[in-house]
Write a protein that holds these residues in place. Structure first.
Motif, PDB file in Angstrom:
ATOM      1  N   ILE A 134       0.839  -1.212   0.000  1.00  0.00           N
ATOM      2  CA  ILE A 134       0.000   0.000   0.000  1.00  0.00           C
ATOM      3  C   ILE A 134       0.875   1.265   0.000  1.00  0.00           C
ATOM      4  CG2 ILE A 134      -1.633   1.325   1.441  1.00  0.00           C
ATOM      5  CD1 ILE A 134      -3.006  -1.395   2.044  1.00  0.00           C
ATOM      6  N   LEU A 135       1.935   1.272   0.806  1.00  0.00           N
ATOM      7  CA  LEU A 135       2.807   2.460   0.839  1.00  0.00           C
ATOM      8  C   LEU A 135       3.532   2.638  -0.500  1.00  0.00           C
ATOM      9  CD1 LEU A 135       4.290   2.378   4.475  1.00  0.00           C
ATOM     10  CD2 LEU A 135       2.208   3.458   3.643  1.00  0.00           C
ATOM     11  N   TYR A 136       3.860   1.519  -1.148  1.00  0.00           N
ATOM     12  CA  TYR A 136       4.509   1.561  -2.466  1.00  0.00           C
ATOM     13  C   TYR A 136       3.544   2.119  -3.522  1.00  0.00           C
ATOM     14  CZ  TYR A 136       6.102  -0.838  -6.830  1.00  0.00           C
ATOM     15  OH  TYR A 136       6.474  -1.170  -8.107  1.00  0.00           O
ATOM     16  N   LEU A 137       2.279   1.707  -3.441  1.00  0.00           N
ATOM     17  CA  LEU A 137       1.304   2.166  -4.443  1.00  0.00           C
ATOM     18  C   LEU A 137       0.930   3.631  -4.227  1.00  0.00           C
ATOM     19  CD1 LEU A 137      -1.198  -0.871  -4.586  1.00  0.00           C
ATOM     20  CD2 LEU A 137       0.691  -0.373  -6.148  1.00  0.00           C
ATOM     21  N   VAL A 138       0.780   4.013  -2.964  1.00  0.00           N
ATOM     22  CA  VAL A 138       0.266   5.342  -2.650  1.00  0.00           C
ATOM     23  C   VAL A 138       1.384   6.398  -2.625  1.00  0.00           C
ATOM     24  CG1 VAL A 138      -0.813   6.630  -0.744  1.00  0.00           C
ATOM     25  CG2 VAL A 138      -1.776   4.453  -1.446  1.00  0.00           C
ATOM     26  N   GLU A 139       2.598   5.958  -2.302  1.00  0.00           N
ATOM     27  CA  GLU A 139       3.773   6.849  -2.231  1.00  0.00           C
ATOM     28  C   GLU A 139       3.585   7.996  -1.247  1.00  0.00           C
ATOM     29  OE1 GLU A 139       5.157   8.192  -6.007  1.00  0.00           O
ATOM     30  OE2 GLU A 139       5.624   6.185  -6.706  1.00  0.00           O
ATOM     31  N   GLU A 140       2.891   7.723  -0.154  1.00  0.00           N
ATOM     32  CA  GLU A 140       2.739   8.715   0.915  1.00  0.00           C
ATOM     33  C   GLU A 140       2.814   7.974   2.229  1.00  0.00           C
ATOM     34  OE1 GLU A 140      -0.733  11.452   0.662  1.00  0.00           O
ATOM     35  OE2 GLU A 140      -1.060  10.479  -1.254  1.00  0.00           O
ATOM     36  N   GLU A 141       3.176   8.701   3.279  1.00  0.00           N
ATOM     37  CA  GLU A 141       3.095   8.103   4.619  1.00  0.00           C
ATOM     38  C   GLU A 141       1.757   8.500   5.218  1.00  0.00           C
ATOM     39  OE1 GLU A 141       6.235   7.235   7.356  1.00  0.00           O
ATOM     40  OE2 GLU A 141       7.549   8.568   6.219  1.00  0.00           O
ATOM     41  N   PRO A 142       1.118   7.618   5.978  1.00  0.00           N
ATOM     42  CA  PRO A 142      -0.219   7.941   6.492  1.00  0.00           C
ATOM     43  C   PRO A 142      -0.201   9.100   7.482  1.00  0.00           C
ATOM     44  CG  PRO A 142       0.569   5.847   7.404  1.00  0.00           C
ATOM     45  CD  PRO A 142       1.573   6.279   6.382  1.00  0.00           C
ATOM     46  N   SER A 143      -1.247   9.922   7.416  1.00  0.00           N
ATOM     47  CA  SER A 143      -1.399  10.979   8.418  1.00  0.00           C
ATOM     48  C   SER A 143      -2.204  10.453   9.601  1.00  0.00           C
ATOM     49  CB  SER A 143      -2.072  12.200   7.804  1.00  0.00           C
ATOM     50  OG  SER A 143      -3.162  11.805   7.008  1.00  0.00           O
ATOM     51  N   GLU A 144      -2.993   9.402   9.364  1.00  0.00           N
ATOM     52  CA  GLU A 144      -3.745   8.762  10.462  1.00  0.00           C
ATOM     53  C   GLU A 144      -3.563   7.262  10.351  1.00  0.00           C
ATOM     54  OE1 GLU A 144      -7.961   9.677  10.891  1.00  0.00           O
ATOM     55  OE2 GLU A 144      -7.555  11.565   9.846  1.00  0.00           O
ATOM     56  N   ALA A 145      -3.422   6.593  11.473  1.00  0.00           N
ATOM     57  CA  ALA A 145      -3.258   5.127  11.458  1.00  0.00           C
ATOM     58  C   ALA A 145      -4.008   4.550  12.650  1.00  0.00           C
ATOM     59  CB  ALA A 145      -1.770   4.768  11.533  1.00  0.00           C
ATOM     60  N   TRP A 146      -5.079   3.826  12.376  1.00  0.00           N
ATOM     61  CA  TRP A 146      -5.902   3.250  13.440  1.00  0.00           C
ATOM     62  C   TRP A 146      -5.969   1.740  13.272  1.00  0.00           C
ATOM     63  CZ3 TRP A 146      -7.306   6.780  16.939  1.00  0.00           C
ATOM     64  CH2 TRP A 146      -7.397   8.112  16.528  1.00  0.00           C
ATOM     65  N   ALA A 147      -5.965   1.029  14.387  1.00  0.00           N
ATOM     66  CA  ALA A 147      -6.110  -0.431  14.304  1.00  0.00           C
ATOM     67  C   ALA A 147      -6.979  -0.930  15.443  1.00  0.00           C
ATOM     68  CB  ALA A 147      -4.738  -1.094  14.362  1.00  0.00           C
ATOM     69  N   HIS A 148      -7.806  -1.910  15.144  1.00  0.00           N
ATOM     70  CA  HIS A 148      -8.618  -2.590  16.149  1.00  0.00           C
ATOM     71  C   HIS A 148      -8.424  -4.078  15.943  1.00  0.00           C
ATOM     72  CE1 HIS A 148     -10.735   1.035  17.267  1.00  0.00           C
ATOM     73  NE2 HIS A 148     -10.790   1.318  15.984  1.00  0.00           N
ATOM     74  N   GLY A 149      -8.474  -4.829  17.023  1.00  0.00           N
ATOM     75  CA  GLY A 149      -8.334  -6.270  16.870  1.00  0.00           C
ATOM     76  C   GLY A 149      -8.531  -6.955  18.192  1.00  0.00           C
ATOM     77  N   ASN A 150      -8.323  -8.251  18.187  1.00  0.00           N
ATOM     78  CA  ASN A 150      -8.479  -8.968  19.445  1.00  0.00           C
ATOM     79  C   ASN A 150      -7.607 -10.215  19.461  1.00  0.00           C
ATOM     80  OD1 ASN A 150      -9.384  -9.265  22.007  1.00  0.00           O
ATOM     81  ND2 ASN A 150     -11.528  -9.576  21.477  1.00  0.00           N
ATOM     82  N   ALA A 151      -7.141 -10.554  20.677  1.00  0.00           N
ATOM     83  CA  ALA A 151      -6.371 -11.781  20.888  1.00  0.00           C
ATOM     84  C   ALA A 151      -7.328 -12.820  21.468  1.00  0.00           C
ATOM     85  CB  ALA A 151      -5.225 -11.496  21.854  1.00  0.00           C
ATOM     86  N   PHE A 152      -7.748 -13.772  20.633  1.00  0.00           N
ATOM     87  CA  PHE A 152      -8.715 -14.775  21.093  1.00  0.00           C
ATOM     88  C   PHE A 152      -8.027 -16.040  21.598  1.00  0.00           C
ATOM     89  CE2 PHE A 152     -11.007 -12.336  17.830  1.00  0.00           C
ATOM     90  CZ  PHE A 152     -12.113 -11.948  18.569  1.00  0.00           C
TER      91      PHE A 152
END
Ligand SMILES: NC(=O)c1ccc[n+]([C@@H]2O[C@H](COP(=O)([O-])OP(=O)(O)OC[C@H]3O[C@@H](n4cnc5c(N)ncnc54)[C@H](O)[C@@H]3O)[C@@H](O)[C@H]2O)c1
Length: 331
Positions: A183-201
């Motif tokens: 994604i960074l290679y395709l977009v050629e920008e660094e993200p201004s926002e980065a959010w993640a959600h997940g869980n350890a089951f």
């Protein structure tokens, strides 16, 4: 094997450290390319096995000893992730070019230091971002760069399956590193926002399912679904452009890339209302070259001819994004 100069035309001598699951693929390719001179693993059984398999390469138990191998110009670090930073640093300090498996480090500060060390010593530091060498991903990039898709609006990655269940690395670091690098290679920008959600089951503290959202300064957005608890086996990147849409699907044998001539439009007679256009669906021929072979040939080319540090900086951006997503996941 001559090893007089790291920027000459002679084939450089390469050593592979870590002969577990992935290292043998690296060793096989470097051997085919005629550059494998040394191997290293702390496991005596693996050393014995590889001594028999590659009689022309010297097999070491100790990484530092391997660095002293006469004629060694570059090393590949394919050991567990927590060892990457330390081993890569030792190799660069010993004047060796380094290809370090993904993810190249566990903290942005570590890879920052490796990038500086490589630059100071005029050495190659390349992360093993395999997908960037996949002809299908290259095709996506070409479609974007040629303006074929129009302005890119959003990109999303699906990397799901049932298993392999990891217990020491979560889905973000184990699976997400692939999609983030693309994604960074395709977009050629660094993200201004980065959010993640997940869980350890399954294993406390090790997230099995992670969803990430990235927003870039240009307004493009990206999403990742990463999971080893899923009924679908998916390895897909979708790019939604203003004019066309394209999908890279690594599970497909013949149709690795599909281009959809579909888009929203505002015909003059619609008085400002959005309509959608659906046209042809097309799959261009994608060469069947092994991405790993292409990646390693690129590393050897950099070792011979020198580079401008692009690969090392790409590695830094990916680890930086992983670090920010981890903060959000844990926050
Ligand atoms: N690019 C890809 O698609 C891809 C695929 C699989 C794995 N990988 C990466 O390759 C790396 C290794 O993964 P793996 O699945 O082969 O791990 P693994 O645990 O199967 O193998 C690691 C090997 O390193 C050896 N080792 C550990 N410390 C060492 C040291 N200090 N010196 C020498 N040898 C040492 C271990 O004995 C083991 O044999 C990881 O970074 C992983 O993310 C990349």
């Amino acid at each position: 094997m001559t090893t007089e100069s790291s920027k000459g035309t002679a084939a450089p001598g390469i050593g592979v450290a870590g002969l577990g699951h992935w290292g043998p693929n690296l060793a096989r390719n470097f051997d085919d390319l005629g550059v494998l001179v040394a191997l290293c693993d702390v496991d005596p059984e693996l050393r014995e096995q590889f001594t028999r398999r590659y009689p022309n390469a010297r097999v070491y138990a100790d990484f530092d000893e391997m660095l002293g191998h006469a004629g060694l110009e570059g090393v590949v670090v394919a050991t567990p992730v927590p060892t990457h930073y330390e081993l890569a640093k030792r190799a660069l300090s010993a004047g060796k070019h380094v290809l370090v498996e993904k993810p190249p480090a566990m903290r942005a500060a570590e890879i920052d230091e490796l990038v500086d060390l490589a630059a100071e010593r005029d050495l190659v530091l390349m992360p093993g971002h395999l997908l960037l060498y996949h002809p299908g991903v290259r095709k996506l990039k070409q479609l974007i760069d040629d303006g074929e898709l129009g302005d890119v609006l959003c990109v999303y990655g699906n990397r799901q399956n049932l298993g392999i269940v990891r217990t020491n690395e979560n889905a973000l670091w184990s699976l997400g590193v692939h999609d983030l690098s693309v994604i960074l290679y395709l977009v050629e920008e660094e993200p201004s926002e980065a959010w993640a959600h997940g869980n350890a089951f399954l294993t406390p503290g090790v997230e099995d399912v992670v969803f990430c959202y990235l927003r870039f300064p240009s307004g493009k957005i990206a999403h990742l679904h990463l999971s080893w608890l899923d009924p679908h086996k998916m390895r897909k990147i979708t790019v939604v452009g203003r004019d066309k849409m394209a999908v890279f699907d690594d599970m497909e044998l013949d149709r690795k890339v599909t281009i959809y001539d579909k888009a929203p439009e505002q015909p003059a007679q619609s008085y400002g209302e959005w309509q959608t256009r659906t046209g042809d669906i097309f799959s261009p021929k994608i060469p069947n070259d092994e991405p790993l072979r292409l990646e390693l040939q690129h590393f050897l080319r950099l070792v011979r001819e020198g580079g401008d540090g692009t690969e090392a900086r790409d590695g830094l951006q990916v680890v930086r994004a992983l670090e920010r997503l981890t903060e959000s996941l844990r926050g």
